[in-house]
Motif scaffolding. Sequence first.
Motif, mmCIF file in Angstrom:
data_model
loop_
_atom_site.group_PDB
_atom_site.id
_atom_site.type_symbol
_atom_site.label_atom_id
_atom_site.label_comp_id
_atom_site.label_asym_id
_atom_site.label_seq_id
_atom_site.Cartn_x
_atom_site.Cartn_y
_atom_site.Cartn_z
ATOM 1 N N TYR A 1 0.838 -1.193 0.000
ATOM 2 C CA TYR A 1 0.000 0.000 0.000
ATOM 3 C C TYR A 1 0.871 1.241 0.000
ATOM 4 N N TRP A 2 0.265 2.344 -0.406
ATOM 5 C CA TRP A 2 0.932 3.632 -0.507
ATOM 6 C C TRP A 2 0.192 4.658 0.338
ATOM 7 N N ILE A 3 0.930 5.502 1.060
ATOM 8 C CA ILE A 3 0.356 6.565 1.869
ATOM 9 C C ILE A 3 0.942 7.901 1.407
ATOM 10 N N TYR A 4 0.063 8.842 1.139
ATOM 11 C CA TYR A 4 0.504 10.157 0.654
ATOM 12 C C TYR A 4 0.929 11.047 1.809
ATOM 13 N N ASN A 5 2.054 11.736 1.632
ATOM 14 C CA ASN A 5 2.558 12.688 2.615
ATOM 15 C C ASN A 5 2.485 14.085 2.000
ATOM 16 N N GLU A 6 1.547 14.888 2.485
ATOM 17 C CA GLU A 6 1.353 16.215 1.903
ATOM 18 C C GLU A 6 2.523 17.149 2.167
ATOM 19 N N ASP A 7 3.375 16.828 3.158
ATOM 20 C CA ASP A 7 4.517 17.695 3.463
ATOM 21 C C ASP A 7 5.547 17.717 2.334
ATOM 22 N N ASP A 8 5.775 16.564 1.706
ATOM 23 C CA ASP A 8 6.747 16.538 0.616
ATOM 24 C C ASP A 8 6.134 16.126 -0.722
ATOM 25 N N GLY A 9 4.829 15.839 -0.734
ATOM 26 C CA GLY A 9 4.152 15.515 -1.988
ATOM 27 C C GLY A 9 4.497 14.150 -2.547
ATOM 28 N N LEU A 10 4.938 13.222 -1.695
ATOM 29 C CA LEU A 10 5.335 11.892 -2.140
ATOM 30 C C LEU A 10 4.424 10.827 -1.547
ATOM 31 N N TYR A 11 4.315 9.716 -2.265
ATOM 32 C CA TYR A 11 3.655 8.525 -1.734
ATOM 33 C C TYR A 11 4.716 7.616 -1.129
ATOM 34 N N TYR A 12 4.434 7.088 0.081
ATOM 35 C CA TYR A 12 5.372 6.213 0.794
ATOM 36 C C TYR A 12 4.900 4.770 0.689
ATOM 37 N N ARG A 13 5.858 3.884 0.452
ATOM 38 C CA ARG A 13 5.554 2.490 0.110
ATOM 39 C C ARG A 13 5.679 1.566 1.321
ATOM 40 N N TYR A 14 4.699 0.666 1.456
ATOM 41 C CA TYR A 14 4.674 -0.368 2.487
ATOM 42 C C TYR A 14 4.348 -1.705 1.830
ATOM 43 N N GLU A 15 4.878 -2.781 2.392
ATOM 44 C CA GLU A 15 4.461 -4.128 2.009
ATOM 45 C C GLU A 15 4.803 -5.083 3.147
ATOM 46 N N PHE A 16 4.128 -6.234 3.171
ATOM 47 C CA PHE A 16 4.289 -7.189 4.265
ATOM 48 C C PHE A 16 4.085 -6.502 5.623
ATOM 49 N N ASN A 17 3.170 -5.529 5.646
ATOM 50 C CA ASN A 17 2.821 -4.802 6.866
ATOM 51 C C ASN A 17 4.005 -4.079 7.503
ATOM 52 N N GLN A 18 4.911 -3.582 6.664
ATOM 53 C CA GLN A 18 6.037 -2.814 7.163
ATOM 54 C C GLN A 18 6.493 -1.840 6.076
ATOM 55 N N LYS A 19 7.288 -0.866 6.496
ATOM 56 C CA LYS A 19 7.862 0.037 5.506
ATOM 57 C C LYS A 19 8.770 -0.744 4.564
ATOM 58 N N GLN A 20 8.701 -0.431 3.289
ATOM 59 C CA GLN A 20 9.660 -1.020 2.360
ATOM 60 C C GLN A 20 10.824 -0.047 2.230
ATOM 61 N N VAL A 21 12.019 -0.517 2.594
ATOM 62 C CA VAL A 21 13.182 0.363 2.646
ATOM 63 C C VAL A 21 14.299 -0.163 1.757
ATOM 64 N N ASP A 22 15.230 0.714 1.444
ATOM 65 C CA ASP A 22 16.450 0.333 0.735
ATOM 66 C C ASP A 22 17.494 -0.056 1.781
ATOM 67 N N ALA A 23 18.091 -1.234 1.620
ATOM 68 C CA ALA A 23 19.052 -1.737 2.602
ATOM 69 C C ALA A 23 20.301 -0.869 2.687
ATOM 70 N N ILE A 24 20.639 -0.168 1.612
ATOM 71 C CA ILE A 24 21.855 0.642 1.622
ATOM 72 C C ILE A 24 21.661 1.901 2.447
#
Length: 380
Positions: free
Chosen positions: A250-273
């Motif tokens: 799922y995606w959640i919109y953040n009006e502060d920066d105008g971006l959609y944030y990505r989640y999957e498997f009931n957690q934030k999807q992040v870059d390991a680096i």
Amino acid sequence: MKKQLVSALLVLTMATSLIACGKKDEVDDSSDSTQAADEEVVEVVDDSAAFWDQTSEDGKVRSYLTGDWVDAKYGRQRPVAVMIENTKACLPQYGIGNAGIIYECVVEGVITRMMAIFDDYTGLEQIGNIRSSRPYYVYFASEYDAIYMHAGGNPAAFELIDDKDLVDNLNALTLEGSKGKSAAFRTGTGEHTLYTNSDGIDIGIEKLGYDMSLSSDYEPHFQFAADGNALEQGEDCEALQLYYYTNKPYWIYNEDDGLYYRYEFNQKQVDAITGEQLTAKNIILEDVQWFTYQGSQYLGYMLSNNTGTGKFLTNGKVVDIVWSKDGDTDVTHYYYADTMEEIQLNVGVTWIQACQGGFEGDYTGDNEFYADKSDFSKAN
């Protein structure tokens, strides 16, 4: 020919329901209301120049993938597309946050797989893990004239790679070796341990002798709104739950920066680096007729010489769209359903989510759109 295409697309959109971006059951937005980082101020040499002809005072050009400013060397050469595993066992993925465009499709076993497309992939010590090809990803990669990196593939994919020669490919399974000397390397013995990096990509390209020059008739995949696209004609949409049954993204919109944030498997999807959560400025839902190859578990998507419907999300809004792809390597074009004008993306990262529609089951209606993220309990 264009009139015939537009007429066909208009007929198609008549069957498309109006957007319903309403309330659903309340479901956890652990989104940190991240403030927008200070944007780099780039001075344009000539403000009157067409979007793709613009250059900055420090020699940067507009990226064909994101519309943002990139080093001219990478912004005007062929991009690289890498197949990325997307099961829970492989998380977090490496280097994915640097991609300009990401495709995600359901593959066999109802899991999804991703393809990350990079123009500037420098400085990445690890990318992946790398997984096998599927035919629809070959089609997608060919639209960008990309160098396509994968770890093997199913028979239908190799028919396109080897027999039809649709892409220049780097097969990580045949190019793997020690890190720093080979195109791909392993961090362990399991199936989720095959990776590449910046040097590895360059090693593979040099070994196979691929020309990184874009063709003289190269067509940028998207149009970008130079002054931004507020999508004023759209309906409010601050949360999107995709139907994908295994990772439940799922995606959640953040009006502060105008971006959609990505989640999957009931957690934030992040870059390991970087440890940073994946975001998108633009999200395209591409509804595609799908099928199962006879005698196998493998899915296929009817992309070439086809049209379909979908959605376009940006800046907390969503609209109905129509897509059209004329041939195997032709660019997929996306049009506003009401005007049939080509959509204009906002500068930034774009995710394209293929959604299964058509003959064997239409799952596109299972996507859920929320006008207000407070009505989506995962956002609370």
